[in-house]
Design a protein around this motif. Structure first.
Motif, mmCIF file in Angstrom:
data_model
loop_
_atom_site.group_PDB
_atom_site.id
_atom_site.type_symbol
_atom_site.label_atom_id
_atom_site.label_comp_id
_atom_site.label_asym_id
_atom_site.label_seq_id
_atom_site.Cartn_x
_atom_site.Cartn_y
_atom_site.Cartn_z
ATOM 1 N N LEU A 803 1.001 -1.217 0.004
ATOM 2 C CA LEU A 803 0.100 -0.044 -0.012
ATOM 3 C C LEU A 803 0.855 1.113 0.164
ATOM 4 C CD1 LEU A 803 -2.973 -1.083 2.483
ATOM 5 C CD2 LEU A 803 -3.137 -0.672 -0.033
ATOM 6 N N LEU A 804 2.008 1.277 0.614
ATOM 7 C CA LEU A 804 2.839 2.591 0.984
ATOM 8 C C LEU A 804 3.417 2.575 -0.671
ATOM 9 C CD1 LEU A 804 4.723 1.758 4.068
ATOM 10 C CD2 LEU A 804 3.041 3.483 3.459
ATOM 11 N N GLN A 805 3.659 1.405 -1.462
ATOM 12 C CA GLN A 805 4.285 1.831 -2.561
ATOM 13 C C GLN A 805 2.912 2.332 -3.447
ATOM 14 O OE1 GLN A 805 7.245 1.234 -3.756
ATOM 15 N NE2 GLN A 805 6.856 1.966 -5.914
ATOM 16 N N GLN A 806 1.907 1.865 -3.550
ATOM 17 C CA GLN A 806 0.965 2.473 -4.086
ATOM 18 C C GLN A 806 0.464 3.981 -3.829
ATOM 19 O OE1 GLN A 806 -2.712 -0.067 -3.600
ATOM 20 N NE2 GLN A 806 -1.806 -1.813 -4.708
ATOM 21 N N ILE A 807 0.713 3.992 -2.631
ATOM 22 C CA ILE A 807 0.544 5.562 -2.381
ATOM 23 C C ILE A 807 1.485 6.409 -2.950
ATOM 24 C CG2 ILE A 807 0.608 7.124 -0.170
ATOM 25 C CD1 ILE A 807 -0.706 4.777 1.484
ATOM 26 N N SER A 808 2.833 6.113 -2.742
ATOM 27 C CA SER A 808 3.841 6.695 -3.289
ATOM 28 C C SER A 808 3.526 6.960 -4.832
ATOM 29 C CB SER A 808 5.356 6.251 -3.025
ATOM 30 O OG SER A 808 5.345 4.730 -3.727
ATOM 31 N N ASP A 809 3.113 5.768 -5.564
ATOM 32 C CA ASP A 809 2.857 5.974 -6.953
ATOM 33 C C ASP A 809 1.873 6.989 -7.168
ATOM 34 O OD1 ASP A 809 5.083 4.131 -7.343
ATOM 35 O OD2 ASP A 809 3.496 2.508 -7.473
ATOM 36 N N ALA A 810 0.704 6.746 -6.272
ATOM 37 C CA ALA A 810 -0.530 7.707 -6.533
ATOM 38 C C ALA A 810 0.021 9.225 -6.190
ATOM 39 C CB ALA A 810 -1.613 7.390 -5.545
ATOM 40 N N GLU A 811 1.008 9.531 -5.294
ATOM 41 C CA GLU A 811 1.244 10.865 -4.899
ATOM 42 C C GLU A 811 2.176 11.289 -6.183
ATOM 43 O OE1 GLU A 811 3.378 10.752 -1.571
ATOM 44 O OE2 GLU A 811 1.776 10.767 -0.026
ATOM 45 N N ALA A 812 2.916 10.463 -6.674
ATOM 46 C CA ALA A 812 3.780 11.006 -7.993
ATOM 47 C C ALA A 812 2.703 11.225 -9.020
ATOM 48 C CB ALA A 812 4.849 9.844 -8.386
ATOM 49 N N ARG A 813 1.742 10.439 -9.489
ATOM 50 C CA ARG A 813 0.903 10.717 -10.330
ATOM 51 C C ARG A 813 -0.089 11.855 -10.112
ATOM 52 N NH1 ARG A 813 -0.083 5.024 -10.094
ATOM 53 N NH2 ARG A 813 -1.946 5.259 -8.938
ATOM 54 N N TYR A 814 -0.195 12.089 -8.815
ATOM 55 C CA TYR A 814 -1.213 13.112 -8.352
ATOM 56 C C TYR A 814 -0.263 14.687 -8.559
ATOM 57 C CZ TYR A 814 -3.366 16.633 -5.388
ATOM 58 O OH TYR A 814 -4.137 17.800 -4.967
ATOM 59 N N LYS A 815 1.059 14.479 -8.436
ATOM 60 C CA LYS A 815 1.794 15.633 -8.622
ATOM 61 C C LYS A 815 1.931 15.898 -10.074
ATOM 62 C CE LYS A 815 4.787 15.118 -4.586
ATOM 63 N NZ LYS A 815 6.336 14.991 -4.183
ATOM 64 N N GLN A 816 1.942 14.804 -11.020
ATOM 65 C CA GLN A 816 1.945 15.073 -12.480
ATOM 66 C C GLN A 816 0.644 15.603 -12.924
ATOM 67 O OE1 GLN A 816 4.674 14.548 -14.315
ATOM 68 N NE2 GLN A 816 3.350 15.184 -16.250
ATOM 69 N N LEU A 817 -0.352 15.088 -12.233
ATOM 70 C CA LEU A 817 -1.513 15.723 -12.850
ATOM 71 C C LEU A 817 -1.868 17.131 -12.182
ATOM 72 C CD1 LEU A 817 -3.990 12.572 -11.766
ATOM 73 C CD2 LEU A 817 -3.403 13.572 -14.094
ATOM 74 N N GLU A 818 -1.467 17.286 -11.086
ATOM 75 C CA GLU A 818 -1.411 18.744 -10.441
ATOM 76 C C GLU A 818 -0.548 19.618 -11.471
ATOM 77 O OE1 GLU A 818 -2.774 20.417 -7.975
ATOM 78 O OE2 GLU A 818 -3.758 18.777 -7.105
ATOM 79 N N LYS A 819 0.551 19.291 -11.913
ATOM 80 C CA LYS A 819 1.170 19.991 -12.927
ATOM 81 C C LYS A 819 0.382 20.194 -14.295
ATOM 82 C CE LYS A 819 5.794 18.833 -11.413
ATOM 83 N NZ LYS A 819 7.265 18.188 -11.621
ATOM 84 N N GLU A 820 -0.104 19.224 -14.591
ATOM 85 C CA GLU A 820 -1.152 19.254 -15.700
ATOM 86 C C GLU A 820 -1.975 20.242 -15.460
ATOM 87 O OE1 GLU A 820 -2.041 15.440 -16.711
ATOM 88 O OE2 GLU A 820 0.007 14.907 -17.508
#
Length: 996
Positions: A803-820
């Motif tokens: 789950l921590l791995q998924q959260i880190s992945d989700a945060e990375a995608r979330y940041k990417q999405l934030e930038k977009e």
């Protein structure tokens, strides 16, 4: 000094009351009573301070007042409530006034609290004043004036009572021979106080059974102290039958009646001791205060207190003696007399006025006189009769009592009888007569002098019993039958027996020789009737075997009450007096002692009772000797022939010279002289034989008397031993019963203990096995649970890492999405404005709608927040109460709760993981929604920046408010999971706001 007729008034002023409860329906009345006379106030209103204002007065003279002060007569005031409707009275309380405190000087009124008041809380009281006033009326005596009922006026000076000290003492005036009690100037009446020790019974009970009752050289006597004078009675040697003469100790006292009664009431009890040498065997207390309480006019007759008092042994001997029944208690007869001495008293042997003794022989009283069965055979006067006493005073002289006058007459009659018997030398006919003897053949009759005074209403009775025949023997073998009985009420405890024994066989009736016996005694008619009704006469049938001991065959019970119900016939005695006779003849069965239902023989008897009227003084027998010789034949007393002179030979006188015829040899003078000499010798031999027989008879009588005395001692000792053995047997039986009970209890307790030990041992083993089995199961269960929990923890750790791995992945995608998204918003900001205007209108409508929804949501949120706060507070109270109540349960369920806590922790971990998954899903959904909005809105999103900032501020404020609300409830702390989650959301919201 006040005169005798000076009248006084005792005035009691009842002024007012206080602390009374107010009761309109009731009224108060005070009633005063003094020596039986009652006075009352008028009814007053029942309020807090009732006003009585009433005076109550009693009239009396000063002498009566002194009497009442001596007797401490009180004045009693009783307060009552009276119901005005039902007229019922109820006591409120009372007050007692002391007459001795009443003075002629006027005193200030005092408050007296009511005693035993029913208003205990208020403590009501009355204001009273008591005064002694002089009566202003005429001093002439009035027939209806007040007189004290229990305080008659006394003689002497009226001021004598005031001069009395607190403790009266008797002062001996040795030169005048009296004791002075009270002031000599006011107490001048002469009184005589006499103490008489009359008789004693059952004295042998005071001696332990290990000692002899009549040891050689031991003397017993009674001792007491009368007004400081030590007085002892005549010593006696035999406790079984004390033969001391009654003695009177008199002291002369100079005093007045009232002062003497007060003096006697202050005196301690008179202690009378039975002594042997310097040791006291027993003592009794005679109260002199009871003599002072006797209401007798001492002017006319004396006050007497008499009775039989129980002698109590000393404490050191009482512990060794057993408890005795009432009929075996040692007693001593004592009479105490107080009388007034006449104006010309004659001194009766008083030495120096104190402690002198006067011996007298009073007539009998209850119980009847001890007299032996009487014999009809004449006996001679004993040769050792004592010489006559000193000359008695003439008949007109004064004696101390009627008993002494009887003594004078009896001694005179006895002297006349002795003189007549000495002159005529004839046998003296006794009044007591019997045909049955104690030992068969010649009998020894013992007559004891009366020891007590006789009541005036006692009658002289003569009871005779003739045991006629026996028949109907049920035994197989013949018996030598003799009958024996004794009846102590007739005055003799010695048994009466028929003699000689007669042979009784089956189907045969025999007459009994010497079976008639008569008794003379004095008793009250009611006492005679009660005794005959209660106590039957028991006749014992004995078999006399010369080769062995006598054997008791059976007993016959003769009911003397039948004699009282028989017909009465009038007779005239030889003196001309009238008497009554009652006769009853009957047959009674003789039954065995141990089997009362088995009949042995049948006894025929004839009983006669003669009532000779009231006892007279001449019928009282007073004898100085205790033994009377047995009946013998009165010898003749011819004059001894005078011997003629011996012949004198040839020179002596010769016959007449006249020639005579030849004389026969028997007619000669020598023959007649020889014949007279021989006859005189035979007569002298007969006289010598008679004297020898008399001496032999006297010796036999002395031996028989000694035998009877020792037999009485043995009987008393046997009875005493029997009582002691019965008591010991009862104690042993009781001890054996107690031991048996204790043994049974011990055996039962031992069996119960063994059973309990077996049960406890089995229970212990069973409990041990159960504990071992349960421990083993718990160990296995705990091991299994630990293994499961370890597996769960390992799985949870793996899931957590994923789950921590998924959260880190989700945060990375979330940041990417934030930038977009940021890039997208910048691109949208560069769109034309007309499109923005339409979007603004649409957004305005949406804003209004959203504001309305937000307002309703805010209201519902506030309502739910309040409800949630109340619920949290209630939950906190419930939690605290539950923690207090469950403290004991938590200790017992510690092991289970530990396991449950582990399960709960695992469950919470699952819940946390599930919430994390849910939050990730929400974030993913939010990201998707944002992408969709960005795709739909396009360039208009650049204008919605301020709205998003406002929404983020509201969300942040809402989270802060919820966190603060939870913390204010006191249920949650900063370390709780929900507060930590709110802090995390607040930080995220703040980061989002900073990004916007």
């Amino acid at each position: 000094m006040a005169t005798k007729t000076e009248q006084l008034l005792i005035v009691v002023s009842i002024l007012e009351g206080r602390h009374f409860p107010k009761t309109p329906r009731l009224s108060l009345v005070v009633q005063a009573s003094f020596d039986g006379e009652q006075l009352a106030t008028d009814p007053v209103e029942h309020r807090e301070k009732p006003q009585f204002s009433t005076e109550l007065a009693w009239e009396l003279d000063r002498r009566t007042l002194h009497q009442h002060r001596l007797q401490k007569t009180p004045i009693k005031l009783q307060c009552f409530t009276v119901d005005s409707v039902s007229k019922t009275r109820e006591g409120v309380g009372y007050i007692v006034l002391d007459l001795r405190s009443v003075q002629e000087v006027k005193q200030e009124p005092r408050w007296y609290p009511l005693l035993s008041s029913k208003y205990a809380k208020q403590r009501p009281a009355l204001l009273l004043a008591v005064l002694l006033e002089h009566d202003a009326k005429s001093s002439e005596p009035s027939p209806d004036r007040f007189k004290a009922r229990k305080a008659p006026p006394r003689q002497g000076s009226p001021a004598a009572a005031e001069l009395l000290p607190d403790k009266l003492e008797a002062e001996l005036i040795s030169d005048q021979g009296f004791h002075q009690v009270g002031p000599a100037g006011h107490c001048s009446d002469m009184f005589v106080l006499s103490v008489t020790v009359a008789f004693a019974t059952k004295l042998e009970q005071l001696i332990p059974s290990t000692m002899k009752l009549s040891a050689g050289g031991s003397e017993f006597f009674f001792y007491y102290s009368l007004l400081g004078n030590d007085i002892t009675s005549e010593p006696f040697h035999n406790l079984l039958s004390p033969d001391f003469e009654p003695e009177r100790a008199s002291v002369r006292i100079r005093s007045s009646k009232q002062v003497l009664q007060t003096f006697l009431s202050q005196q301690p009890s008179l202690q009378i001791h039975l002594c042997c040498g310097n040791h006291s065997l027993g003592s009794t207390d005679v109260s002199l205060s009871a003599l002072a309480a006797v209401s007798v006019d001492l002017e006319n007759k004396g006050a007497t207190m008499e009775g039989a008092f129980v002698l109590k042994p000393p404490k050191r001997i009482k512990e060794t003696l057993p408890a005795l029944p009432a009929d075996l208690q040692p007693t001593v007869g004592v009479a105490v007399t107080l009388r007034r001495e006449e104006a010309t008293p004659q001194t009766l042997g008083n030495k120096e006025g104190s402690g002198a003794r006067t011996k007298f022989i009073p007539p009998p009283s209850v119980p009847p006189v001890e007299q032996r069965p009487r014999s009809s055979s004449p006996v001679r006067k004993p040769p050792d009769s004592p010489p006559p006493g000193p000359p008695l005073p003439p008949a007109s002289s004064h004696t101390e009592s009627e008993a002494e006058s009887l003594l004078v007459e009896l001694q005179r009659g006895r002297e006349q009888t002795r003189a007549t018997a000495a002159d005529a030398d004839v046998p003296v006919q006794l009044q007591s007569r019997t045909e049955a003897t104690a030992e068969g053949g010649a009998s020894s009759v013992s007559v004891s002098a009366p020891k007590v005074s006789i009541p005036s209403s006692a009658h002289h009775y003569c009871f005779s019993l003739d045991l006629q025949s026996l028949r109907g023997l049920s035994l197989i073998h013949p018996i030598a039958a003799t009958l024996r009985y004794s009846y102590q009420f007739f005055g003799s405890a010695a048994p009466i027996m028929t003699s000689p024994p007669v042979e009784l066989q089956r189907n045969m009736e025999v007459s009994l020789p010497q079976s008639y016996c008569a008794f003379d005694f004095a008793a009250l008619p009611q006492q005679l009737e009660d005794t005959f009704l209660r106590v039957p006469l028991v006749v014992e049938l004995w078999h006399k075997d010369p080769s062995s001991r006598d054997q008791l065959i059976g007993q016959a019970s003769v009911q003397l009450s039948h004699l009282l119900s028989s017909d009465r016939s009038r007779l005239q005695t030889t003196t001309g007096d009238q008497s009554w006779r009652q006769t009853h003849q009957d047959r009674v069965p003789v039954v065995k002692t141990h089997r009362p239902s088995e009949k042995v023989a049948e006894l025929s008897y004839l009983a006669t009772l003669e009532d000779l009227g009231l006892v007279k003084a001449r019928e009282v027998i007073v004898s100085d000797s205790s033994q009377i010789e047995a009946p013998t034949r009165p010898p003749s007393h011819p004059a001894a022939p005078s011997l003629p002179n011996a012949p004198q030979g040839p020179t002596g006188p010769t016959a007449p010279t006249a020639p005579t015829a030849p004389t026969a040899p028997r007619d000669t003078l020598e023959y007649r002289t020889a014949l007279e000499l021989e006859l005189w010798k035979e007569e002298q031999e007969d006289l010598f034989d008679d004297q020898l027989k008399k001496k032999e008879l006297s010796h036999m009588q002395a031996l028989a008397e000694e035998w009877r005395r020792r037999d009485r001692e043995r009987e008393a000792l046997v009875k005493k031993k029997e009582v002691e053995f019965n008591l010991l047997e009862e104690q042993l039986q009781k001890t054996l019963c107690d031991l048996e009970k204790r043994e049974k209890q011990l055996s039962e307790a031992e069996l119960q203990t063994q059973r309990l030990q077996r049960d406890l041992r089995a229970e212990h083993e069973l409990t041990q096995r159960e504990l071992q089995e349960s421990g083993r199961r718990l160990q296995q269960d705990c091991d299994h649970r630990v293994a499961l929990e370890r597996d769960k923890v390992r799985l949870m750790e793996e899931e957590r890492g994923r789950l921590l791995q998924q959260i880190s992945d989700a945060e990375a995608r979330y940041k990417q999405l934030e930038k977009e998204s940021q890039l997208y918003r910048e691109q949208q900001n560069m769109r034309p404005e007309f499109r923005l205007q339409s979007d603004v209108n649409l957004l305005t409508l949406e804003k209004v709608e959203l504001e309305r929804k937000l307002e309703s949501t805010t209201k519902s949120k506030l309502h739910y927040k309040q409800q949630w706060g109340r619920a949290l507070k209630e939950l906190a109270r419930f939690k605290q109460r539950e923690q207090e109540n469950a403290m004991t349960r938590l200790k017992k369920q510690q092991a289970e709760l530990e396991a449950m806590r582990q399960r709960y922790l695992a469950t919470e971990e699952k819940e946390v993981i599930r919430q994390d998954r849910q939050e990730l899903d929400d974030i993913r959904n939010e990201i998707n929604r944002l992408k969709q909005q960005e795709d739909g809105l396009g360039p208009a999103s650049s204008l919605s920046g301020p709205a998003l900032n406002e929404s983020a501020d509201e969300h942040l404020s809402r989270l802060l408010e919820e966190r603060d609300t939870l913390l204010r409830t006191g249920v949650y702390t900063h370390e709780d999971r929900i507060i930590t989650e709110l802090n995390r959301q607040i930080q995220d919201a703040m980061r989002e706001r900073g990004n916007l």
